[in-house]
Motif scaffolding. Structure first.
Motif, PDB file in Angstrom:
ATOM      1  N   ARG A   1       0.821  -1.218   0.000  1.00 41.91           N
ATOM      2  CA  ARG A   1       0.000   0.000   0.000  1.00 41.91           C
ATOM      3  C   ARG A   1       0.857   1.272   0.000  1.00 41.91           C
ATOM      4  O   ARG A   1       0.374   2.344  -0.351  1.00 41.91           O
ATOM      5  CB  ARG A   1      -0.915   0.020   1.227  1.00 41.91           C
ATOM      6  N   ASN A   2       2.118   1.157   0.404  1.00 36.98           N
ATOM      7  CA  ASN A   2       2.983   2.326   0.497  1.00 36.98           C
ATOM      8  C   ASN A   2       3.571   2.767  -0.845  1.00 36.98           C
ATOM      9  O   ASN A   2       4.296   3.763  -0.881  1.00 36.98           O
ATOM     10  CB  ASN A   2       4.148   2.040   1.455  1.00 36.98           C
ATOM     11  N   TYR A   3       3.239   2.034  -1.908  1.00 35.57           N
ATOM     12  CA  TYR A   3       3.872   2.312  -3.197  1.00 35.57           C
ATOM     13  C   TYR A   3       2.805   2.497  -4.278  1.00 35.57           C
ATOM     14  O   TYR A   3       1.927   1.652  -4.450  1.00 35.57           O
ATOM     15  CB  TYR A   3       4.815   1.171  -3.584  1.00 35.57           C
ATOM     16  N   LYS A   4       2.924   3.575  -5.029  1.00 33.62           N
ATOM     17  CA  LYS A   4       1.914   3.855  -6.040  1.00 33.62           C
ATOM     18  C   LYS A   4       1.983   2.884  -7.221  1.00 33.62           C
ATOM     19  O   LYS A   4       1.023   2.805  -8.005  1.00 33.62           O
ATOM     20  CB  LYS A   4       2.026   5.289  -6.531  1.00 33.62           C
ATOM     21  N   ASP A   5       3.069   2.123  -7.352  1.00 30.98           N
ATOM     22  CA  ASP A   5       3.139   1.116  -8.409  1.00 30.98           C
ATOM     23  C   ASP A   5       2.153  -0.027  -8.186  1.00 30.98           C
ATOM     24  O   ASP A   5       1.740  -0.687  -9.148  1.00 30.98           O
ATOM     25  CB  ASP A   5       4.554   0.527  -8.496  1.00 30.98           C
ATOM     26  N   TYR A   6       1.768  -0.263  -6.932  1.00 27.57           N
ATOM     27  CA  TYR A   6       0.926  -1.420  -6.607  1.00 27.57           C
ATOM     28  C   TYR A   6      -0.402  -1.022  -5.951  1.00 27.57           C
ATOM     29  O   TYR A   6      -1.383  -1.748  -6.073  1.00 27.57           O
ATOM     30  CB  TYR A   6       1.662  -2.380  -5.664  1.00 27.57           C
ATOM     31  N   GLY A   7      -0.415   0.083  -5.257  1.00 27.39           N
ATOM     32  CA  GLY A   7      -1.606   0.500  -4.532  1.00 27.39           C
ATOM     33  C   GLY A   7      -2.186   1.794  -5.073  1.00 27.39           C
ATOM     34  O   GLY A   7      -1.880   2.231  -6.187  1.00 27.39           O
TER      35      GLY A   7
ATOM     36  N   VAL B   1      -3.837   6.626   0.192  1.00 21.15           N
ATOM     37  CA  VAL B   1      -4.969   6.797   1.108  1.00 21.15           C
ATOM     38  C   VAL B   1      -6.273   7.002   0.358  1.00 21.15           C
ATOM     39  O   VAL B   1      -7.350   6.658   0.859  1.00 21.15           O
ATOM     40  CB  VAL B   1      -4.716   7.974   2.084  1.00 21.15           C
ATOM     41  N   ALA B   2      -6.204   7.552  -0.845  1.00 23.98           N
ATOM     42  CA  ALA B   2      -7.434   7.796  -1.604  1.00 23.98           C
ATOM     43  C   ALA B   2      -8.126   6.488  -1.961  1.00 23.98           C
ATOM     44  O   ALA B   2      -9.322   6.309  -1.721  1.00 23.98           O
ATOM     45  CB  ALA B   2      -7.117   8.599  -2.860  1.00 23.98           C
ATOM     46  N   GLY B   3      -7.352   5.552  -2.535  1.00 23.32           N
ATOM     47  CA  GLY B   3      -7.948   4.282  -2.922  1.00 23.32           C
ATOM     48  C   GLY B   3      -8.299   3.392  -1.759  1.00 23.32           C
ATOM     49  O   GLY B   3      -9.234   2.595  -1.836  1.00 23.32           O
ATOM     50  N   ASP B   4      -7.564   3.540  -0.656  1.00 27.59           N
ATOM     51  CA  ASP B   4      -7.816   2.688   0.499  1.00 27.59           C
ATOM     52  C   ASP B   4      -8.959   3.207   1.365  1.00 27.59           C
ATOM     53  O   ASP B   4      -9.752   2.422   1.885  1.00 27.59           O
ATOM     54  CB  ASP B   4      -6.546   2.575   1.349  1.00 27.59           C
ATOM     55  N   LEU B   5      -9.063   4.530   1.502  1.00 26.70           N
ATOM     56  CA  LEU B   5      -9.996   5.098   2.473  1.00 26.70           C
ATOM     57  C   LEU B   5     -11.029   6.045   1.874  1.00 26.70           C
ATOM     58  O   LEU B   5     -12.201   5.993   2.239  1.00 26.70           O
ATOM     59  CB  LEU B   5      -9.204   5.816   3.567  1.00 26.70           C
ATOM     60  N   PHE B   6     -10.630   6.921   0.947  1.00 33.60           N
ATOM     61  CA  PHE B   6     -11.614   7.818   0.332  1.00 33.60           C
ATOM     62  C   PHE B   6     -12.737   7.025  -0.328  1.00 33.60           C
ATOM     63  O   PHE B   6     -13.890   7.427  -0.311  1.00 33.60           O
ATOM     64  CB  PHE B   6     -10.948   8.691  -0.733  1.00 33.60           C
TER      65      PHE B   6
ATOM     66  N   VAL C   1      -0.296  12.404   4.730  1.00 38.17           N
ATOM     67  CA  VAL C   1      -1.297  13.428   5.028  1.00 38.17           C
ATOM     68  C   VAL C   1      -1.901  13.873   3.703  1.00 38.17           C
ATOM     69  O   VAL C   1      -1.170  14.229   2.770  1.00 38.17           O
ATOM     70  CB  VAL C   1      -0.695  14.640   5.760  1.00 38.17           C
ATOM     71  N   SER C   2      -3.203  13.814   3.587  1.00 36.04           N
ATOM     72  CA  SER C   2      -3.868  14.120   2.325  1.00 36.04           C
ATOM     73  C   SER C   2      -5.159  14.883   2.580  1.00 36.04           C
ATOM     74  O   SER C   2      -5.968  14.475   3.422  1.00 36.04           O
ATOM     75  CB  SER C   2      -4.174  12.827   1.553  1.00 36.04           C
TER      76      SER C   2
ATOM     77  N   PHE D   1     -12.336  15.873   2.090  1.00 38.75           N
ATOM     78  CA  PHE D   1     -11.816  14.567   2.484  1.00 38.75           C
ATOM     79  C   PHE D   1     -10.407  14.764   3.024  1.00 38.75           C
ATOM     80  O   PHE D   1      -9.565  15.351   2.344  1.00 38.75           O
ATOM     81  CB  PHE D   1     -11.741  13.624   1.279  1.00 38.75           C
ATOM     82  N   ARG D   2     -10.160  14.236   4.206  1.00 31.70           N
ATOM     83  CA  ARG D   2      -8.797  14.371   4.724  1.00 31.70           C
ATOM     84  C   ARG D   2      -8.380  13.123   5.499  1.00 31.70           C
ATOM     85  O   ARG D   2      -9.187  12.490   6.182  1.00 31.70           O
ATOM     86  CB  ARG D   2      -8.641  15.615   5.590  1.00 31.70           C
TER      87      ARG D   2
END
Length: 463
Positions: free
Chosen positions: A248-254, A257-262, A299-300, A319-320
């Motif tokens: 989840r920490n890498y944009k190549d695979y995840g 926070v937007a895709g996980d929580l938003f 932080v987003s 959204f934060r």
């Protein structure tokens, strides 16, 4: 739906008392604060082994295990196979669900099995589209974890494949089927908050685990982890355990926070107000604390514009996410309207209605003479801008699920399996799933491009 008519309907119901509100005629007496029950009736069912739904799990990670545990609470469901790229998770699957289940590193071998009716896809985000399409083409019904896709451009292929195969596909934003969502939608459509003007969503975390620093098993190695297959369509890099176990920490695979929580919040929001989604997003944020090699922000903050439609007024959404919240953490989802607000959770909904002050008080009157103040006060009084009836429709009511409520996660799987049995409709199909994922992923597009981005919520693409 005409909101003005809906508001009048809601106020009338609040005055006379109805089963919609589940309360007495004084549901909104001034300063009222009360709690009312939520409930749901499930269809009683007994299934023989020939009637059961056989389930396969693709991705035996954290969410895959929680998904499967919830799925197996539904009567008439059995796990028969599991697939994962780390051998330790295959061992864990047998430990949890029996040594006789079929396990494999290659999900395609799982899909070849004729005894599997449905699969859960709980892999890293960059694998969702490929595996879901393969599973649908293999004749399986699919429950796919959110976000449905890593890139919004991939969504149309899932939609088209689901339609062409005729198999069912449920996107796994588990709160979607909850009692809280159901009640919030009912209240909104009855006009409980008037016209929506704002959505406030936040999620604060204050732990390494909450910031996705998941433990790495001591036996992790190129022998126990099929790292090359894990990379899939992502750029080729040497084996690195952190990339596999903390993907989840890498944009190549995840999807950050937007895709996980938003995406959870968008699923609920679009469901409650019957919306197709926003048309503009502007994001900011940064990597403020967890400098552990990740390339996504911790932080987003993203602001969204929703256009006016037949089901809602034009409004804004904030959204934060904060993964280093010194406050200790917490979260909230609040719909704010012209006449009240709703705080929505999976197990509860709290409705607060207040009186709008329309008559000036001492603050703004101080600049005028006593005689002028008297004339102004008399003029406002003649307009009757604050009738007593308005004050009687204020207060707080909370609808709450009972302690033995099975939860939104169970309900989402119950909805999925009932639809497979021909006893209902999927609540979050791929079109709905793409609109939720697409809206969430706008935050990433805006953040990395450092500019606002526009979205067509009907066509489901950037413009």
């Amino acid at each position: 739906m005409k909101k003005n008519n809906s508001r009048r309907s809601f106020l009338k119901k609040a005055t006379i008392g109805t089963t919609v509100l589940g309360a007495s005629p004084m549901v909104f007496a001034s300063s009222l604060k009360q709690t009312l029950p939520l409930s749901r009736t499930y269809e009683p069912a007994l299934f023989s082994p020939n009637d059961q739904i056989n389930l396969g799990l693709i991705g035996v990670g954290i969410q895959g295990i929680y998904d499967t545990k919830s799925a197996l609470q539904v009567a008439g469901v059995k796990l028969v196979a599991a697939s994962d790229l780390y051998t330790g998770r295959l061992d864990r699957a047998k430990e949890l669900w029996g040594a006789d289940i079929f396990v494999t590193r290659d999900y395609r071998k799982l899909l070849e099995r004729k005894d599997i009716d449905a699969v859960i896809v709980a892999t890293p985000d960059h694998w969702h589209k490929k595996i879901v399409v393969d599973a649908l083409k293999a004749g399986k019904n699919v429950y796919c974890e959110k976000p449905m896709v890593q890139k919004w451009e991939d969504g149309q292929e899932i939609i088209a494949t689901q339609k062409s195969t005729g198999k069912l596909c449920q996107i796994g934003s588990q709160g979607m089927s909850s009692l809280g969502n159901e009640k919030a939608k009912q209240l909104y459509e009855d006009g409980a908050i008037g016209d929506i003007v704002m959505l406030d969503f936040y999620n604060d975390r204050y732990s390494a685990e909450g910031a996705w620093q998941y433990p790495i098993p001591p036996d992790a190695s190129p022998d126990t982890v099929d790292f090359d297959t894990f990379l899939g369509s992502a750029p080729k890099v040497p084996y690195e355990a952190k990339r596999f176990f903390r993907w989840r920490n890498y944009k190549d695979y995840g999807t950050g926070v937007a895709g996980d929580l938003f995406v959870h919040a968008f699923s609920t929001l679009n469901y409650v107000i019957s919306s197709k989604g926003p048309n503009r997003a502007q994001a900011t944020g940064g990597l403020r604390y967890w400098n552990d090699g990740r390339d996504v922000p911790d932080v987003s903050i993203t602001l969204y514009d929703y256009p006016k439609t037949d089901t809602h007024a034009a409004f804004n959404a904030a959204f934060r996410i904060n993964f280093i919240a010194g406050s200790g953490g917490g979260g909230g989802f609040k719909l704010i309207g012209t006449e009240g607000e709703m705080e929505v959770g999976q197990n509860s909904v709290t409705l607060r209605r207040s009186k709008l002050d329309m008559v000036p008080d001492g603050y703004s009157m101080i600049a005028y003479t006593e005689a002028t103040q008297k004339k102004i006060s008399d003029a406002y009084a003649a307009q009757n801008l604050e009738p007593r009836s308005g004050a009687l429709k204020t207060g707080e009511t909370k609808w709450e699920a009972p302690n033995d409520y099975k939860g939104g996660h169970y309900d989402h799987f119950y909805n999925f399996f009932q639809a497979i049995r021909g006893k209902g409709q999927i609540i979050e199909d791929p079109t709905f799933g793409l609109r939720a994922a697409g809206a969430a992923l706008l935050a990433n597009d805006s953040y990395y491009q450092n500019r606002p981005v526009n979205w067509d919520p009907i066509a489901m693409k950037t413009v």
